[in-house]
Enzyme design. Structure first.
Site, mmCIF file in Angstrom:
data_model
loop_
_atom_site.group_PDB
_atom_site.id
_atom_site.type_symbol
_atom_site.label_atom_id
_atom_site.label_comp_id
_atom_site.label_asym_id
_atom_site.label_seq_id
_atom_site.Cartn_x
_atom_site.Cartn_y
_atom_site.Cartn_z
ATOM 1 N N HIS A 112 0.861 -1.178 0.000
ATOM 2 C CA HIS A 112 0.000 0.000 0.000
ATOM 3 C C HIS A 112 0.902 1.234 0.000
ATOM 4 O O HIS A 112 1.120 1.884 1.018
ATOM 5 C CB HIS A 112 -0.928 0.008 1.220
ATOM 6 N N ASP A 117 -4.714 2.140 2.231
ATOM 7 C CA ASP A 117 -4.996 1.525 3.536
ATOM 8 C C ASP A 117 -5.485 2.571 4.535
ATOM 9 O O ASP A 117 -6.443 2.350 5.285
ATOM 10 C CB ASP A 117 -3.753 0.809 4.069
ATOM 11 N N TYR A 309 -7.792 7.148 -18.202
ATOM 12 C CA TYR A 309 -8.592 7.972 -17.298
ATOM 13 C C TYR A 309 -8.789 9.368 -17.876
ATOM 14 O O TYR A 309 -7.830 9.985 -18.352
ATOM 15 C CB TYR A 309 -7.901 8.124 -15.944
ATOM 16 N N GLU A 379 0.171 7.987 11.201
ATOM 17 C CA GLU A 379 -1.041 7.367 11.747
ATOM 18 C C GLU A 379 -1.848 8.315 12.634
ATOM 19 O O GLU A 379 -3.062 8.131 12.775
ATOM 20 C CB GLU A 379 -0.668 6.098 12.501
#
Length: 396
Positions: A112, A117, A309, A379
């Site tokens: 990731h 994530d 895209y 985090e």
């Protein structure tokens, strides 16, 4: 009872509730991080998302809509009317992780490395917080965990299967943790947000021979090298210099042994530009030029050009509303408009062409870029992201 008109109080409550969930949010993030999966293969990831959503009060869970690994949560479905969709991406990228974290990827060659994530963990946190305030919702809120964002067009598949009508989508929001923007700062802009992103595959066929007698063969590596240099000539000498376009070849494959001139060589790359006219010009020039360069070297070559895209377009009115909410949530000094669009590709673009949409960036303050083997999201920033998405669910 929280007064919904009292923005400072609401922001304080949401941030407090997200901090109370920090252990759970971080745990979700680390579980996702340890088991990264590529596009359309997010089976473990999907199961973990389903388990987390099913544990949240009043959230209806829909599995496998449009794509077997997609997961959708609906809160306040009984309210009717146009729904607000908050979308995050689920897939990882084929990179060998080098962070050294104890929760590093368990799967060799997958990581990731784009923060998906953390996006999933933040949206799960937002769903948990919003479930505590479900009686205050103005409309249904749909949590879309979308597979296959990394170049495989999962958004396009979801739309083609009728997502927008099925869930009566009124507007869509997407976000991305973003390196090199200061920690906790918010960025977005009206209108054109990302470049269109296409894929290029060039195949060159020569004649194999031993390294000691190269004159008896045709070296496809020499041809490929000349093609790569000529492509840069298109960008710098044929394209109007006031136009923006970048072609990058990130993968080259040729040969099986060091002392044999191989029979074939392959180049894989991408075009990024803001103009469909520029795309069409470059596509035409590649398809004309590449075979001729190969012919000049006694080889043959072909171009496979895939329009992948489109550009992401932020709805001006919705974006203005989101920016106003961001100033209330983050503070005036933490919110600013981007100077211009970015050359990254993003399949949220497919939604933006169908319904009013806004895509946002939240800075991580780190120098390590996206798709680096050492990429990370702080985090302690993820709970803030969860509170922000919950705030949007209540106010947007």
């Amino acid at each position: 009872m929280i007064d919904m008109s009292d923005t400072p109080e609401l922001v304080e409550v949401l941030l407090s509730q997200s901090e109370n969930l920090v252990d759970e949010i971080v745990s979700w993030r680390r579980e996702f991080h340890q088991f990264p999966e590529l596009g359309f293969e997010e089976n473990i990831t999907s199961a973990k998302v389903v388990s987390a959503l099913e544990a949240i009060d009043s959230v209806e869970v829909i599995k496998g809509f449009g794509i077997p690994t997609s997961v959708i949560g609906v809160l306040g479905g009984e309210l009717g009317g146009p729904a607000l969709v908050i979308r995050v991406n689920m897939d990882a990228v084929p990179i060998q992780e080098k962070t050294g974290y104890p929760f590093s990827s368990c799967f060799p060659g997958m990581m990731h490395a784009c923060g998906h994530d953390s996006h999933m963990a933040a949206l799960l946190g937002a769903a948990r917080i919003l479930s505590m305030h479900k009686e205050k919702l103005k409309r249904p809120v749909v949590f879309l965990f979308q597979p296959a964002e990394e170049g495989k067009g999962g958004a396009k598949k979801i739309i083609e299967e009728g997502f927008l009508n099925k869930f009566k989508v009124g507007k869509m929001l997407g976000f991305h943790f973003w390196p090199k923007i200061p920690y906790g700062e918010f960025r977005t802009k009206k209108g054109l947000f990302t470049a269109l992103s296409d894929r290029i595959h060039i195949a060159v066929r020569g004649v194999a021979t031993h390294a000691s007698s190269p004159h008896l063969g045709v070296d496809p590596l020499i041809v490929a090298a000349n093609i790569m240099l000529a492509v840069q000539g298109i960008l710098t000498r044929e394209l109007d210099p006031t136009k923006t376009a970048v072609i990058t070849f990130g993968q080259m494959e040729a040969g099986e042994i060091y002392n044999i001139v191989p029979e074939s060589a392959h180049l894989w790359g991408t075009l990024r530009t803001f103009s469909e006219d520029v795309r069409d010009f470059i596509k035409d020039r590649l398809e004309t030029m590449v075979p001729l360069i190969a012919q000049a070297h006694r080889a043959v070559a072909s171009v496979e050009y895939v329009k992948n895209y489109p550009s992401l377009i932020n709805d001006p009115l919705l974006t203005e509303e989101v920016v106003s909410l961001a100033r209330s949530f983050f503070g005036e000094e933490q919110v600013s408009n981007m100077d211009g669009p970015i050359l990254n590709g993003e399949d949220f673009a497919f939604y933006s062409l169908k319904v009013p949409s806004c895509f946002m960036l939240l800075g991580t303050g780190l120098d390590v870029g996206l798709h680096s083997a050492k990429y990370d999201v702080p985090e302690d920033l993820i709970p803030m992201g969860a509170a922000w998405l919950a705030y949007l669910g209540l106010k947007a």
